[in-house]
Structure formats: C-alpha cells, structure tokens
Design an enzyme around this catalytic site. Structure first.
Site, short mmCIF file in Angstrom:
data_model
loop_
_atom_site.label_atom_id
_atom_site.label_comp_id
_atom_site.label_asym_id
_atom_site.label_seq_id
_atom_site.Cartn_x
_atom_site.Cartn_y
_atom_site.Cartn_z
CG HIS A 124 1.71 -6.29 0.43
ND1 HIS A 124 1.91 -5.06 0.27
CD2 HIS A 124 1.74 -6.76 -0.82
CE1 HIS A 124 0.77 -4.40 -0.36
NE2 HIS A 124 0.84 -5.28 -1.13
CD GLU A 193 6.04 -5.24 -6.74
OE1 GLU A 193 6.47 -6.75 -8.04
OE2 GLU A 193 5.40 -4.85 -6.62
CD GLN A 232 -4.56 -1.35 -6.65
OE1 GLN A 232 -3.37 -0.41 -6.36
NE2 GLN A 232 -3.89 -2.34 -6.69
CE LYS A 245 -0.29 -2.57 -8.46
NZ LYS A 245 0.16 -1.99 -7.47
#
Length: 404
Positions: A124, A193, A232, A245
């Site tokens: 990632h 996640e 973001q 977030k």
C-alpha cells in the site's frame, strides 16, 4: 436448526466464539453475547445459570470489564464458553439462552478509549508513493522501514457495522483550482483494515515491550477506515490526516479473541533494514496473522487483500505506540492500516484500485472510481483454524448516504 447443531465446517463454530454486545426486541438492555453459527448466546445469563465466577464480567452492556480482566480471565472464560456450547450436560440450561442472530440488534461491542491508525502495508505504501510521488527515487518515505507510521484518530466516530456513513464535507482544492471550496467530498474511499482491541491498560511512562503484546491485546476485528481523499489531500501537509479521516470508522460487531487464531499465526515478511531493539522481533513468536479479506461494493467483489503480507506486526505497532511512555487504556483501538497485496486485485483501497481515479472499476451497476451515494461496502474475512476449519471474522458493512 437448534443452536448446538452447527454444520461441520461452519466458520462460526465452537472453535471460534467471537464476542459482541446485543439486545433483543423484548428488552432494550444490552448484554454480552457470543456467536455460535447463526445464533447468539446470552453469555451473562449462561454464566449466572451455571454459577460461573465470571458472571459479573459477562452480564454487562459492554465488553470493557472483560477486556480489563486480563489474560487469565480471558482464557478461563473462553474455556468455560466452549464447554457450555459443546458438553451435552449443559444443553438443557444453555439452550433457552440462545437467540437467532436475525432477531437481535448488534451494538458497538466496547467503549472505544483512544483510536490510532497505522500505515503498515509495504504494498500500500509503495502504491501511494508511486501515485503521489511518481518522480521520487524511492516510493517509500525514508522512515518507513524503520518505524510503524501512524496517526491518532477520533474515537468518538468509531461506529458498528451496519451504521450508515454520511458523506463528509470539508475544504478541498484541486491542483488546477485557484482557491479552495467547501463542500461534500467527491473522492470518498474505503480502507480495508484489521483493528486490534486493547484490554489491559499500561502505566504512564512505561513502554510495552514486544513480548507483552498478548498480555494487553484481547482480540481483533475488521475495520473500514473511510477516507475523503480530496479533503485529505488538501489538509494533510504538514501534520497528516484530520477531517479527511475523522468522520467515521466502521468496525465489526464481533471481536475475535486472539486465542481463536493460533493456527493463523505466521511470520511477517523478511525485514530488509536493521531494526532498533524495541522493534526487533527476530527472537519473538510469529507476529503476523494469515487473514484472507474480501472487499465488496454493492455485493460485487473488487479485491481480496491478504493480511499476511503486512510488514509491521500488531506487536510492533503496540511497542512503537508506547515507546515514548504513552499509556494504554482499556478499550483502545488501533488499526493496521490499509491491507494491500502485491497483485492488482489485492489492493485494499479505491485509491489504489483506480490509481487515484485514472482507471475505473466495472461494477454490475455501473463504473466507479470513488464511492457514490447509496453504495454499500462490505469487508469480510476468514483465517485458518484447527483441523482445516476456517475461523470467520465478523463482517463490516456501511452504506454511503448523502451529505447533510
């Protein structure tokens, strides 16, 4: 089907027994439940009926008292629960205390104390680096192989699976715009996640070493770190994620205890840089977990990220999170960071799957680059269990609703 007669191979059989909190239509009171197949056992009522010394920990509206009780209590309660749902002598007492899963309401299973999110997948991190720093000599930042990068999030917006996610608004500014604007995010994303739930607190000023991970962490769950990529991108320099977030983080209604995942433990990827002693896990027990995650948008599978590829382990994240003396609290939650594998179909975010909107995802109901209102995102997963049986992790689902 009677609650005890779980089909062979059911991922929520007696080898699993994840914990949650539920209520029934007849009573608004919340209590701890344990999942067996497609039923939920009222754990507190069972403990009381069978004279368990841990009844006071289970007859609660949250898992926090059990989390705080520590590893010995966790093991004792798990052994007792396994006996209650497998030993025929308990059936007459325990049987009436089961509820069909379809008839209960599931709630956030624990009171979240602090929330931290990490950035632990090399795949990632390299993908993000290639997207945003295509001309850089190295797609990783200089510190990435030396410490688990993370940020503190907002614990008050952690929500249970099934909760709608309101499209967030915020400032955004495209590179071609003369000035920022305020409005709903147009690049709403997900991050697949795994979340780790802390039980036993630690003393302020005293770091938690790698070897104490299992004395403090009770279990894990799936986690979706919803992300407004346009918000973001404009706000994160120089201090990192904030409003992009903090609007919502979804977690499973079921917490899988670490003791249910013994067969899923694996060694992490080979380290390519020498680690400082507090992060050096060469002589520690295997710190990785073989979790097979599936990401679906509107019921269509778009990715299958493998958690076994994560470079930084949960034990290393815990050690780094406390190395400065920060203390743990019961109910602390920390996310692994986006789980992405090396293949294109193993990327855990739309940012990567669409290469920041350059490519499109072909779904049965149309093309996507980022999420549209009405989209439903579902994360599910399983892990290897005893004798080849799978251990199921409770899914995480969330539907995007329009900005207010």
């Amino acid at each position: 089907m009677p609650p005890f007669d779980v089909p062979e191979g059911d991922p929520f059989g007696p080898h699993n027994l994840p914990y949650g909190v539920f209520s029934t239509p007849g009573s608004p009171e919340r209590t701890v439940g344990v999942r067996l197949g497609d039923h939920v056992l009222d754990a507190g009522a069972a403990a009381h009926a069978l004279g368990s010394p841990y009844a006071s920990l289970l007859a609660r509206p949250t898992l926090n008292p059990l989390l705080a009780a520590g590893r010995t209590a966790w093991s004792d309660v798990r052994r007792a629960l396994t006996a209650w749902v497998t030993v025929p002598a308990h059936r007459e007492t325990v049987g009436p205390l089961f509820h069909p899963l379809s008839e209960v309401t599931l709630h956030l299973p624990f009171e979240v104390a602090d929330y931290v999110d990490f950035y632990a997948s090399e795949n990632h991190a390299r993908n993000v680096g290639r997207i945003f720093r295509p001309d850089a000599a190295d797609s990783l930042t200089p510190n990435w192989k030396h410490l688990p990068i993370g940020y503190h999030g907002r614990s008050g917006t952690v929500v249970v699976s099934g909760t709608d996610v309101v499209r967030p608004s915020g400032q955004r500014k495209a590179p071609t715009d003369a000035a920022p604007v305020l409005g709903p995010s147009v690049r709403l994303d997900i991050e697949a996640e795994v979340g780790f739930v802390v039980g036993v607190p630690s003393e302020l000023g005293r770091p938690v070493p790698l070897g104490d991970f299992r004395d403090h962490v009770f279990g894990l769950c799936l986690l979706n770190d919803w992300s407004a990529r346009d918000v973001q991108a404009w706000e994160y320099v120089p201090l990192g994620p904030f409003l992009g977030k903090s609007f919502a983080t979804s977690v499973s209604a079921w917490i899988t205890p670490l003791d249910a995942l013994e067969e899923a433990r694996v060694a992490p990827p080979e380290r390519t840089h020498e680690l400082l002693p507090y992060l050096d896990d060469a002589d520690e027990e295997p710190g990785g977990y073989d979790l097979r995650i599936t990401v679906a948008v509107n019921g269509h599978v778009v990715s299958e990220p493998p958690f076994s590829t994560m470079y930084w382990t949960a034990a290393q994240q815990l050690a780094h999170m406390t190395v400065n003396g920060a203390c743990l609290r019961t109910g602390d939650l920390y996310g692994s960071g986006t789980v992405s594998g090396p293949a294109e179909r193993e990327r855990g975010s739309l940012l990567e799957l669409t290469w920041n909107g350059r490519d499109v995802l072909e779904l049965p109901d149309g093309e996507r680059t980022f999420l549209e209102d009405g989209d439903v995102v579902t994360l599910s997963a399983w892990a290897p269990g005893p004798d080849g049986v799978r251990v199921g992790l409770g899914e995480v689902t969330g539907r995007v609703v329009p900005a207010v």
